[in-house]
Design a protein around this motif. Structure first.
Motif, PDB file in Angstrom:
ATOM      1  N   PRO A   1      24.189 -15.529  -2.156  1.00 35.11           N
ATOM      2  CA  PRO A   1      24.259 -14.237  -2.982  1.00 35.11           C
ATOM      3  C   PRO A   1      23.185 -13.709  -3.048  1.00 35.11           C
TER       4      PRO A   1
ATOM      5  N   TRP B   1      19.881 -14.539  -3.526  1.00 41.22           N
ATOM      6  CA  TRP B   1      18.266 -14.008  -2.915  1.00 41.22           C
ATOM      7  C   TRP B   1      18.942 -12.827  -2.159  1.00 41.22           C
ATOM      8  N   GLN B   2      20.074 -12.877  -1.985  1.00 44.51           N
ATOM      9  CA  GLN B   2      20.067 -11.650  -0.837  1.00 44.51           C
ATOM     10  C   GLN B   2      19.966 -10.747  -1.163  1.00 44.51           C
TER      11      GLN B   2
ATOM     12  N   LYS C   1      17.606 -19.421   2.387  1.00 44.70           N
ATOM     13  CA  LYS C   1      17.436 -18.822   1.357  1.00 44.70           C
ATOM     14  C   LYS C   1      18.531 -17.775   1.115  1.00 44.70           C
ATOM     15  N   TRP C   2      18.511 -17.285   2.510  1.00 47.35           N
ATOM     16  CA  TRP C   2      19.479 -15.188   2.601  1.00 47.35           C
ATOM     17  C   TRP C   2      20.846 -16.697   2.307  1.00 47.35           C
ATOM     18  N   THR C   3      21.191 -17.061   2.765  1.00 44.80           N
ATOM     19  CA  THR C   3      22.701 -17.945   2.535  1.00 44.80           C
ATOM     20  C   THR C   3      23.323 -17.750   0.652  1.00 44.80           C
TER      21      THR C   3
ATOM     22  N   THR D   1      18.579  -3.741   4.733  1.00 40.53           N
ATOM     23  CA  THR D   1      19.757  -3.781   4.115  1.00 40.53           C
ATOM     24  C   THR D   1      20.840  -4.621   5.402  1.00 40.53           C
TER      25      THR D   1
ATOM     26  N   ASP E   1      16.421  -9.618  -2.755  1.00 36.02           N
ATOM     27  CA  ASP E   1      15.331  -9.293  -2.132  1.00 36.02           C
ATOM     28  C   ASP E   1      15.712  -7.970  -1.152  1.00 36.02           C
ATOM     29  N   LEU E   2      17.305  -7.265  -1.514  1.00 39.17           N
ATOM     30  CA  LEU E   2      18.108  -6.475  -1.458  1.00 39.17           C
ATOM     31  C   LEU E   2      16.789  -5.488  -2.348  1.00 39.17           C
TER      32      LEU E   2
ATOM     33  N   ILE F   1      19.480  -7.856   6.054  1.00 38.50           N
ATOM     34  CA  ILE F   1      19.781  -9.577   5.214  1.00 38.50           C
ATOM     35  C   ILE F   1      21.422  -9.787   4.722  1.00 38.50           C
ATOM     36  N   PHE F   2      21.560  -8.415   5.117  1.00 41.46           N
ATOM     37  CA  PHE F   2      23.119  -8.864   4.563  1.00 41.46           C
ATOM     38  C   PHE F   2      24.213  -9.550   6.370  1.00 41.46           C
TER      39      PHE F   2
END
Length: 153
Positions: A75, A77-78, A71-73, A129, A81-82, A132-133
């Motif tokens: 942008p 979804w990043q 999911k976090w691959t 943060t 979620d952010l 997530i990144f």
């Protein structure tokens, strides 16, 4: 009606605030509006998050490291979620700030509580943060059974 020395005088409800001059302008009004707007946006973000994570596909049984990594691959979804993290933290911090202002009667107590609140806010937002990144969905030397399918493409 005459008052006697033994008669109690009920202070005005606004007396505790009389010592503080209103120099912040409309800060509390903007804070109130922010709470309403962020609450509506948080409802959309949270229910979207819950729908995708719990209802689509296999539901809760598919949530694992690989699911989050995959999911976090993206942008999208990043950022999703952010936004959810930041809005939830701003919304919650603003609400707790209001409670501290309402119930902490001493200035020192209010200052200490707000300092701790803002410190917790900064630490949580900064760490969230960063996670997530900087999340690595394909860590080296990891068990292949736990990795996302994108690691093998």
């Amino acid at each position: 009606m005459t008052t006697t020395p033994s008669a109690q005088v009920i202070p005005s409800p606004r007396d505790p605030y009389a010592r503080r001059k209103t120099t912040r302008g409309n800060y509390e009004l903007y804070s109130w509006v922010f709470m309403r707007a962020s609450g509506v946006l948080l409802i959309v973000l949270i229910f979207g998050h819950l729908f995708v994570n719990l209802m689509v596909g296999e539901g809760v049984h598919r949530i694992d490291f690989a699911f989050v990594g995959g999911k976090w691959t993206s942008p999208f979804w990043q950022v999703w979620d952010l936004l959810m993290l930041w809005l939830a933290m701003f919304h919650g911090t603003n609400g707790v700030r209001t409670i501290i202002n309402d119930y902490a009667s001493r200035d020192l107590t209010r200052g200490i509580l707000k300092t701790l609140l803002y410190l917790a806010f900064v630490i949580t937002v900064a760490l969230g943060t960063l996670v997530i990144f900087t999340f690595e969905p394909c860590p080296a030397n990891a068990d292949p059974a736990l990795l996302a399918s994108i690691c093998f493409e």
